[in-house]
Write a protein that holds these residues in place. Structure first.
Motif, PDB file in Angstrom:
ATOM      1  N   TRP A 262       0.779  -1.377   0.157  1.00  0.00           N
ATOM      2  CA  TRP A 262      -0.089   0.003   0.063  1.00  0.00           C
ATOM      3  C   TRP A 262       0.851   1.327   0.069  1.00  0.00           C
ATOM      4  N   VAL A 263       2.240   1.251   0.279  1.00  0.00           N
ATOM      5  CA  VAL A 263       3.039   2.346   0.228  1.00  0.00           C
ATOM      6  C   VAL A 263       3.189   2.661  -1.140  1.00  0.00           C
TER       7      VAL A 263
ATOM      8  N   THR B  63       6.827  18.098  -1.349  1.00  0.00           N
ATOM      9  CA  THR B  63       8.011  17.994  -0.488  1.00  0.00           C
ATOM     10  C   THR B  63       7.578  18.062   0.902  1.00  0.00           C
ATOM     11  N   LEU B  64       6.720  18.523   1.480  1.00  0.00           N
ATOM     12  CA  LEU B  64       6.357  18.377   2.945  1.00  0.00           C
ATOM     13  C   LEU B  64       5.845  16.987   3.082  1.00  0.00           C
ATOM     14  N   ALA B  65       5.054  16.343   2.033  1.00  0.00           N
ATOM     15  CA  ALA B  65       4.747  14.849   2.183  1.00  0.00           C
ATOM     16  C   ALA B  65       5.839  13.828   2.421  1.00  0.00           C
ATOM     17  N   SER B  66       7.044  14.400   1.540  1.00  0.00           N
ATOM     18  CA  SER B  66       8.149  13.411   1.591  1.00  0.00           C
ATOM     19  C   SER B  66       8.823  13.548   3.064  1.00  0.00           C
ATOM     20  N   VAL B  67       8.767  14.812   3.651  1.00  0.00           N
ATOM     21  CA  VAL B  67       9.275  14.718   4.780  1.00  0.00           C
ATOM     22  C   VAL B  67       8.522  13.935   5.852  1.00  0.00           C
ATOM     23  N   LEU B  68       7.122  14.017   5.616  1.00  0.00           N
ATOM     24  CA  LEU B  68       6.186  13.180   6.821  1.00  0.00           C
ATOM     25  C   LEU B  68       6.446  11.705   6.461  1.00  0.00           C
ATOM     26  N   CYS B  69       6.599  11.290   5.156  1.00  0.00           N
ATOM     27  CA  CYS B  69       6.672   9.740   4.884  1.00  0.00           C
ATOM     28  C   CYS B  69       8.175   9.536   5.742  1.00  0.00           C
TER      29      CYS B  69
ATOM     30  N   ARG C  59       2.073   9.088   2.033  1.00  0.00           N
ATOM     31  CA  ARG C  59       2.301   8.624   0.623  1.00  0.00           C
ATOM     32  C   ARG C  59       1.174   9.101  -0.253  1.00  0.00           C
ATOM     33  N   ALA C  60      -0.059   8.931   0.083  1.00  0.00           N
ATOM     34  CA  ALA C  60      -1.165   9.587  -0.631  1.00  0.00           C
ATOM     35  C   ALA C  60      -1.084  10.861  -0.597  1.00  0.00           C
ATOM     36  N   VAL C  61      -0.835  11.609   0.099  1.00  0.00           N
ATOM     37  CA  VAL C  61      -0.760  12.938  -0.040  1.00  0.00           C
ATOM     38  C   VAL C  61       0.565  13.457  -0.842  1.00  0.00           C
ATOM     39  N   GLN C  62       1.484  12.705  -0.621  1.00  0.00           N
ATOM     40  CA  GLN C  62       2.692  12.812  -1.902  1.00  0.00           C
ATOM     41  C   GLN C  62       2.183  12.495  -2.994  1.00  0.00           C
ATOM     42  N   GLY C  63       1.247  11.631  -3.186  1.00  0.00           N
ATOM     43  CA  GLY C  63       0.808  11.330  -4.718  1.00  0.00           C
ATOM     44  C   GLY C  63      -0.211  12.337  -5.157  1.00  0.00           C
ATOM     45  N   PHE C  64      -0.848  12.984  -4.192  1.00  0.00           N
ATOM     46  CA  PHE C  64      -1.917  14.127  -4.558  1.00  0.00           C
ATOM     47  C   PHE C  64      -0.716  15.328  -5.041  1.00  0.00           C
ATOM     48  N   GLY C  65       0.389  15.659  -4.287  1.00  0.00           N
ATOM     49  CA  GLY C  65       1.200  16.694  -5.020  1.00  0.00           C
ATOM     50  C   GLY C  65       1.731  16.162  -6.382  1.00  0.00           C
ATOM     51  N   ALA C  66       2.121  15.052  -6.549  1.00  0.00           N
ATOM     52  CA  ALA C  66       2.711  14.501  -7.734  1.00  0.00           C
ATOM     53  C   ALA C  66       1.545  14.493  -8.863  1.00  0.00           C
ATOM     54  N   ALA C  67       0.390  14.506  -8.583  1.00  0.00           N
ATOM     55  CA  ALA C  67      -0.656  14.640  -9.641  1.00  0.00           C
ATOM     56  C   ALA C  67      -0.745  15.805 -10.176  1.00  0.00           C
ATOM     57  N   ILE C  68      -0.488  16.812  -9.256  1.00  0.00           N
ATOM     58  CA  ILE C  68      -0.541  18.239  -9.702  1.00  0.00           C
ATOM     59  C   ILE C  68       0.612  18.553 -10.518  1.00  0.00           C
TER      60      ILE C  68
END
Length: 476
Positions: free
Chosen positions: A53-54, A90-96, A109-118
């Motif tokens: 799921w990661v 970037t912030l989600a990467s730090v949270l990961c 990772r889901a939040v990071q994916g949201f940023g990557a989608a943008i």
């Protein structure tokens, strides 16, 4: 005047640099986590199904949101939203990196994916806005190169960093890269044009929710169960079909739809989306089938399998920029055909070569397939993004990225199933070399058929294009 032009060219170059870094980060985020799954399973005392799921959370976030964020960028301003996306990534990467539990890591990772989608949705949209029309192919080729570099670099970079600094370092590495991307984007991306109050006020909330749920159901149906298509997969696939029907119905009635159904009447757009899905599914076959064939039929160890598999992304990285220049010189349509023909040649040769040809018998067709794919992508992206209406660039860029994501997801499931059928075994780890080779031959025979279909779509879409209005009018 010369100094002014030089300044303009410098600004364009730095703009492309910021967009390239955005593409690199988003693709790196996909591939770098895969190599860390065994370490994560050990660190969190979790099963392989749980740590999957990661990767899946990131993929789901991108797939479900990429069209919506593209449309949102068209409405509120692409520069503003891309800066938000880079910051969020970037912030989600730090949270990961600092996550104390597996489930918090998955949420981050889901939040990071949201940023990557943008980032994915808006990079190509910016090319049509910031790059001269005669150079769009080169810019698209560069973005394709950066995507390939991120995909190729992820496993090797991740392995080195996990070995030297632990698994958290594979997420911390995004902090300096993300900050650099943010600074460049803030400094050089063109300022958003003011939008009318009417456009700002209208956002298709119902369509956004329906599309997100539909795509999530489809992505889950194709990925859970590790290739075993059971009752849950069938239920999710049925839910996706129902969701698609509801989405189309809602879009036809919406005053300001998320996706204008009229755009699919334009043969260049609809054909471009369909071809992108088909060829990406074929490329996914090399990633799904390749490791089993190299280890099971050719007897390579894990290190040599990884080395041979890396040849595909390396070729894509090396050919992306030259492919874009060729597209600028010879035209998008003819180079789309040339790329597809290259993929067809490689996909046709691979099943015919006996295993006695060894590693060269796999690498040579793989190089042909990958180079053809790089040329096709540069040409197809240029054809789709060149003549569209300015306020639709974000959503159409999102659709292009979505078509690739759907190709990856469908290809992994479909080609994996074809490989299993061709091998006539349920356990690939114990299959005989002859069975694995038989599965590979069937898989790439199907891949060749998919490329033939893509070639027919290319011919049909181009032959219908003269009767269409230009792309801008079709997306209104």
């Amino acid at each position: 005047m010369a100094a002014k032009n030089e300044g303009l060219n410098s600004t364009v170059r730095w703009t492309i640099a910021s967009l390239s870094l955005s593409m690199l980060l988003s693709s790196l985020g996909t591939s770098i986590a895969n190599v860390g799954l065994p370490t994560l399973a050990h660190s969190f005392n979790a099963s392989f199904q749980q740590v999957q799921w990661v990767v899946l959370a990131y993929l789901l976030a991108i797939t479900t949101l990429i069209v919506s964020v593209g449309r949102f960028g068209d409405m509120i301003g692409r520069r503003r939203l891309l800066l938000v996306g880079i910051t969020l990534f970037t912030l989600a990467s730090v949270l990961c990196a600092v996550a104390p539990t597996l489930w918090l890591l998955i949420a981050a990772r889901a939040v990071q994916g949201f940023g990557a989608a943008i980032m994915m949705a808006l990079t190509m949209a910016f090319v049509g806005e910031a790059v001269p029309k005669e150079k769009i192919g080169s810019a698209m080729g560069l973005l394709g190169t950066m995507s390939a570099v991120g995909t190729a670099l992820g496993p090797s970079l991740g392995g080195v960093m996990i070995g030297g600094f632990g698994w958290r370092s594979i997420f911390f590495i995004n902090l300096p890269l993300g900050l650099l991307t943010l600074v460049l984007a803030y400094r050089f991306l063109p300022v958003d044009r003011p939008a009318s109050n009417t456009n700002r006020a209208r956002f298709d909330h119902l369509g956004t929710i329906l599309l997100a749920l539909t795509l999530a159901a489809y992505a889950l149906a194709m990925t859970i169960g590790r290739g075993n298509f059971g009752a849950i997969n069938a239920a999710l696939l049925f839910a996706a079909l129902v969701g698609l029907g509801l989405f189309v119905f809602a879009e036809m009635r919406a005053k300001s739809p998320l996706i204008r159904m009229a755009m699919f009447r334009n043969s260049l757009l609809s054909g471009g989306f369909a071809m992108s899905t088909l060829v990406t599914a074929v490329v996914m076959a090399t990633l799904v089938v390749g490791p089993f064939y190299l280890s099971g039929a050719l007897g390579l160890d894990a290190a040599h399998v990884g080395l041979v598999m890396s040849s595909g992304p390396i070729v894509a990285a090396l050919t992306g920029v030259p492919a874009g220049r060729v597209v600028d010189r010879f035209g998008a349509h003819s180079m789309s055909i040339a790329g597809l023909v290259g993929m067809l040649v490689g996909s046709s040769i691979l099943p015919m070569l006996p295993t006695s040809f060894g590693i060269p018998g796999y690498i040579v067709p793989l190089v042909v397939i990958t180079a053809g794919y790089a040329l096709f992508q540069a040409a197809n992206n240029t054809a789709v993004m060149t003549n569209i209406q300015a306020d639709q660039r974000g959503v159409i860029s999102g659709m292009l990225n979505l078509s690739r994501n759907l190709g990856l997801i469908t290809g992994a499931s479909l080609m994996g199933a074809v490989f299993a059928i061709g091998s006539a075994t349920s356990n690939m780890m114990t299959a005989s070399p002859d069975a694995v080779a038989s599965g590979m031959r069937m898989t790439f025979t199907v891949a060749a058929v998919l490329i033939v279909i893509a070639l027919y779509i290319a011919y049909l879409s181009h032959s219908l294009a003269p009767s269409d209005c230009d792309c801008a009018s079709q997306t209104k």
